[in-house]
Design a protein around this motif. Sequence first.
Motif, PDB file in Angstrom:
ATOM      1  N   SER A 102      48.975  50.827  39.569  1.00 36.70           N
ATOM      2  CA  SER A 102      49.805  49.747  39.057  1.00 36.70           C
ATOM      3  C   SER A 102      51.248  50.008  39.486  1.00 36.70           C
ATOM      4  O   SER A 102      52.070  50.488  38.697  1.00 36.70           O
ATOM      5  N   ARG A 147      38.870  42.133  45.507  1.00 37.69           N
ATOM      6  CA  ARG A 147      39.836  41.533  44.581  1.00 37.69           C
ATOM      7  C   ARG A 147      39.138  40.733  43.488  1.00 37.69           C
ATOM      8  O   ARG A 147      39.528  40.770  42.323  1.00 37.69           O
ATOM      9  N   THR A 151      39.580  41.467  39.464  1.00 38.70           N
ATOM     10  CA  THR A 151      40.108  40.455  38.553  1.00 38.70           C
ATOM     11  C   THR A 151      39.090  40.103  37.468  1.00 38.70           C
ATOM     12  O   THR A 151      39.411  40.125  36.275  1.00 38.70           O
ATOM     13  N   GLU A 152      37.874  39.791  37.889  1.00 37.62           N
ATOM     14  CA  GLU A 152      36.869  39.326  36.934  1.00 37.62           C
ATOM     15  C   GLU A 152      36.364  40.440  36.022  1.00 37.62           C
ATOM     16  O   GLU A 152      36.221  40.250  34.818  1.00 37.62           O
ATOM     17  N   GLY A 155      40.115  42.575  34.818  1.00 35.13           N
ATOM     18  CA  GLY A 155      41.319  41.835  34.473  1.00 35.13           C
ATOM     19  C   GLY A 155      42.589  42.365  35.124  1.00 35.13           C
ATOM     20  O   GLY A 155      43.671  42.268  34.550  1.00 35.13           O
ATOM     21  N   LEU A 156      42.473  42.929  36.330  1.00 36.99           N
ATOM     22  CA  LEU A 156      43.646  43.495  36.982  1.00 36.99           C
ATOM     23  C   LEU A 156      44.611  42.404  37.433  1.00 36.99           C
ATOM     24  O   LEU A 156      44.202  41.320  37.852  1.00 36.99           O
ATOM     25  N   ALA A 157      45.890  42.723  37.364  1.00 38.51           N
ATOM     26  CA  ALA A 157      46.922  41.826  37.886  1.00 38.51           C
ATOM     27  C   ALA A 157      46.872  41.862  39.405  1.00 38.51           C
ATOM     28  O   ALA A 157      46.311  42.787  40.006  1.00 38.51           O
ATOM     29  N   SER A 158      47.488  40.886  40.039  1.00 42.81           N
ATOM     30  CA  SER A 158      47.398  40.761  41.495  1.00 42.81           C
ATOM     31  C   SER A 158      48.022  41.936  42.231  1.00 42.81           C
ATOM     32  O   SER A 158      47.641  42.220  43.363  1.00 42.81           O
ATOM     33  N   ARG A 161      45.274  47.622  41.748  1.00 44.66           N
ATOM     34  CA  ARG A 161      43.984  47.846  42.390  1.00 44.66           C
ATOM     35  C   ARG A 161      43.361  49.113  41.820  1.00 44.66           C
ATOM     36  O   ARG A 161      44.029  49.930  41.194  1.00 44.66           O
TER      37      ARG A 161
END
Length: 192
Positions: A102, A147, A151-152, A155-158, A161
């Motif tokens: 992050s 990606r 995300t799904e 729930g990671l932010a853009s 990773r």
Amino acid sequence: MPAPNQAALDFLMTRRSRPAKTLQPPVPNADELRPLLQAAARTPDHGKLEPWRFIVIEQPAMARLSQVVQTRGAALGLDPDQIDKGRAQFDQGLLAVAVIESPKPSEKIPALEQTYSAGAVCLALLNAALASGWGANWLSGWPSHDRGFMTEALGLASHERIAGIIHIATETSAAPERPRPDLDAVTSWVSA
């Protein structure tokens, strides 16, 4: 000469990840996992940015993550063997910690150094688990780089990773030894 910590050096010289498929219950509870996370959080971190975080994945969540892998693999057009391999760590998983890179905005600390710090957290967590007597393995695989999965499933932010997924449980068999690097082949000495 500094005073050595021989026990720590002996551990590092003999440490060996345990194959994830050989890990069985029990797994560390929250009180047992917390010191492992604390040890991992002591990793080198230039600028004290803490460019990583933890997501503890408990067994009830593993089935959901496995299904996300199945759905994402089909959407990506992957062959069934690739999908099955991606699902395996979640189908067999009991407890894992996803180390999430992050990165933080910084004029002084390059993004690459933040990536290195996240990787160091993965190794520190792996070693802390092994040193505590647990079996552990650092896994990734195609879902960790997808990606849509990030995300799904988590729930990671853009800008985030997965740096690695560290599976921790009880080892059930001795880890097989594997050949280690030829130190002379991978070491250069610069003396002037």
